[in-house]
Motif scaffolding. Structure first.
Motif, PDB file in Angstrom:
ATOM      1  N   PHE A 121      -5.029  35.416  12.999  1.00 25.85           N
ATOM      2  CA  PHE A 121      -5.322  34.317  12.062  1.00 25.85           C
ATOM      3  C   PHE A 121      -5.389  34.843  10.626  1.00 25.85           C
ATOM      4  CE2 PHE A 121      -7.586  31.249   9.624  1.00 25.85           C
ATOM      5  CZ  PHE A 121      -7.292  30.019  10.196  1.00 25.85           C
ATOM      6  N   CYS A 122      -6.183  35.897  10.416  1.00 28.16           N
ATOM      7  CA  CYS A 122      -6.427  36.404   9.059  1.00 28.16           C
ATOM      8  C   CYS A 122      -5.162  36.983   8.425  1.00 28.16           C
ATOM      9  CB  CYS A 122      -7.534  37.437   9.066  1.00 28.16           C
ATOM     10  SG  CYS A 122      -9.145  36.742   9.515  1.00 28.16           S
ATOM     11  N   ALA A 123      -4.267  37.504   9.254  1.00 24.26           N
ATOM     12  CA  ALA A 123      -3.017  38.066   8.713  1.00 24.26           C
ATOM     13  C   ALA A 123      -2.205  36.996   7.991  1.00 24.26           C
ATOM     14  CB  ALA A 123      -2.185  38.681   9.844  1.00 24.26           C
ATOM     15  N   ARG A 124      -2.363  35.738   8.423  1.00 26.79           N
ATOM     16  CA  ARG A 124      -1.598  34.643   7.815  1.00 26.79           C
ATOM     17  C   ARG A 124      -2.358  33.927   6.693  1.00 26.79           C
ATOM     18  NH1 ARG A 124       0.158  36.394  11.869  1.00 26.79           N
ATOM     19  NH2 ARG A 124       2.318  36.310  12.539  1.00 26.79           N
ATOM     20  N   HIS A 125      -3.627  34.264   6.526  1.00 25.30           N
ATOM     21  CA  HIS A 125      -4.427  33.689   5.427  1.00 25.30           C
ATOM     22  C   HIS A 125      -5.185  34.809   4.710  1.00 25.30           C
ATOM     23  CE1 HIS A 125      -3.812  29.412   6.233  1.00 25.30           C
ATOM     24  NE2 HIS A 125      -3.928  29.676   7.523  1.00 25.30           N
ATOM     25  N   PRO A 126      -4.455  35.738   4.069  1.00 23.83           N
ATOM     26  CA  PRO A 126      -5.124  36.923   3.503  1.00 23.83           C
ATOM     27  C   PRO A 126      -6.135  36.614   2.396  1.00 23.83           C
ATOM     28  CG  PRO A 126      -2.802  36.828   2.840  1.00 23.83           C
ATOM     29  CD  PRO A 126      -2.992  35.789   3.880  1.00 23.83           C
ATOM     30  N   ASP A 127      -5.989  35.475   1.726  1.00 23.28           N
ATOM     31  CA  ASP A 127      -6.914  35.160   0.624  1.00 23.28           C
ATOM     32  C   ASP A 127      -8.123  34.330   1.079  1.00 23.28           C
ATOM     33  OD1 ASP A 127      -5.136  36.387  -1.111  1.00 23.28           O
ATOM     34  OD2 ASP A 127      -4.068  34.521  -1.527  1.00 23.28           O
ATOM     35  N   LEU A 128      -8.080  33.851   2.325  1.00 25.81           N
ATOM     36  CA  LEU A 128      -9.136  32.955   2.805  1.00 25.81           C
ATOM     37  C   LEU A 128     -10.470  33.695   2.919  1.00 25.81           C
ATOM     38  CD1 LEU A 128      -9.515  30.004   4.043  1.00 25.81           C
ATOM     39  CD2 LEU A 128      -9.467  31.166   6.262  1.00 25.81           C
ATOM     40  N   PRO A 129     -11.569  33.105   2.399  1.00 22.63           N
ATOM     41  CA  PRO A 129     -12.886  33.721   2.610  1.00 22.63           C
ATOM     42  C   PRO A 129     -13.253  33.681   4.100  1.00 22.63           C
ATOM     43  CG  PRO A 129     -12.972  32.067   0.855  1.00 22.63           C
ATOM     44  CD  PRO A 129     -11.654  31.901   1.547  1.00 22.63           C
TER      45      PRO A 129
END
Length: 319
Positions: A139-147
């Motif tokens: 998940f995080c790999a596709r939303h690197p800027d997400l808190p």
């Protein structure tokens, strides 16, 4: 937020909202998330293990192999390997949840943990340092800027304030994208975030100012995402009493011609008390806001630093 009726959306491990979805049929309800924060955010509960078809209750899974790329396998039946389904579900949810402003994950979970999740060698010995849950990694790999943050770390008042500051900044940026990313909008956005950025990362404060100052004819659609990625990375660094005190001094400078020598002395005294750990941040801030109500300054009035999250959350009372 420009539209006060729309709450920012935060995705969250479903067990933290009290859903009985854990391997043993239990939950890990977080009072902070399920009670306090529901007034300010719309939570989107997700349990990847249930979503990929594992039952409740179920045999637990654990991470085995290389800490960088572990496999998620059953603890009692090692032929159960759910690595690929968890990773694919992470990618699927990353595509679907494109309007969230943050994600709160369950710590230590082989699917959802963000860091130091136990990883085991084939012989059963733990791997040093641990790793990241399979779903969270995808998940995080596709939303690197997400808190993103783990629920357990939100018990720390500094980390809690930092995470929620970033969530509201992310929400603010999404609103800017909806309104249209122009050069003017980008410069105005940065102007509002200047002192918050100075408190979190004084070096990036200068770097990002230069980035926009040298924008020239660069397309804001090209520069904007780069600017925002760097802003979110900078805000991830927790502000300290020293950096907060520096910002408070800068802000009090705007009052030097309008308040009395006595008031200036009191302001300096209170900033000093904060810097030395005697009072929390809310004390000098309240005094500053009091003076700015008496002597309004349009530039200071728009600074996100003065109120990066709803006052009623009292996040700055404990830092």
């Amino acid at each position: 937020m420009s539209d006060a009726t729309v709450k920012p959306k935060i995705a969250i491990s479903a067990c933290l909202m009290g859903a009985e979805v854990r391997f043993n049929g239990g939950h890990k309800q977080s009072d902070l998330c399920s009670r306090t924060l529901t007034e300010y955010f719309d939570f989107v509960p997700v349990c990847p293990e249930v979503a990929i078809g594992l039952g409740i209750p179920r045999q637990p899974i654990r991470l085995v192999g290389d800490a960088g790329q572990p496999e998620a396998v059953g603890t009692t039946q090692s032929d159960l390997n759910v690595t690929r389904p968890l990773a694919e579900y992470g990618e699927k949810m990353a595509a679907e949840l494109n309007d969230i402003c943050g994600y709160i994950f369950m710590q230590k979970s082989p699917s959802c943990g963000l860091e130091r999740v136990k990883v085991y060698h084939a012989n059963g010995a733990p791997v040093d340092g641990g790793g990241r849950g399979i779903y969270a990694q995808a998940f995080c790999a596709r939303h690197p800027d997400l808190p993103v943050e783990e629920a357990g770390r939100l018990n720390d008042p500094v980390l809690r304030e930092n995470f929620l500051t970033r969530v509201f900044a992310y929400s603010d940026w999404q609103q800017l994208r909806r309104d249209g990313l122009t050069r003017r909008a980008l410069i105005d956005f940065h102007s509002r975030y200047k002192y918050l950025l100075m408190a979190h990362h004084p070096v990036q404060y200068k770097t990002l100012g230069n980035l926009l100052g040298n924008m020239g004819h660069t397309d804001p659609e090209e520069l904007g995402p780069r600017y925002f990625s760097e802003l979110m990375a900078a805000l991830k660094q927790c502000a300290t009493r020293r950096t907060h005190s520096n910002v408070l001094q800068h802000l009090s400078g705007y009052l030097k011609r309008v308040i009395s020598a006595e008031d200036k002395q009191e302001m300096q005294h209170v900033i000093g008390q904060y810097r030395h750990g005697i009072v929390p941040l809310v004390v000098p801030l309240t005094l500053l806001k009091h003076y700015f109500r008496q002597h309004p300054d349009p530039y200071i009035a728009q600074q996100v630093y003065l109120q990066p999250h709803p006052e009623k959350l009292s996040l700055r009372n404990a830092i």
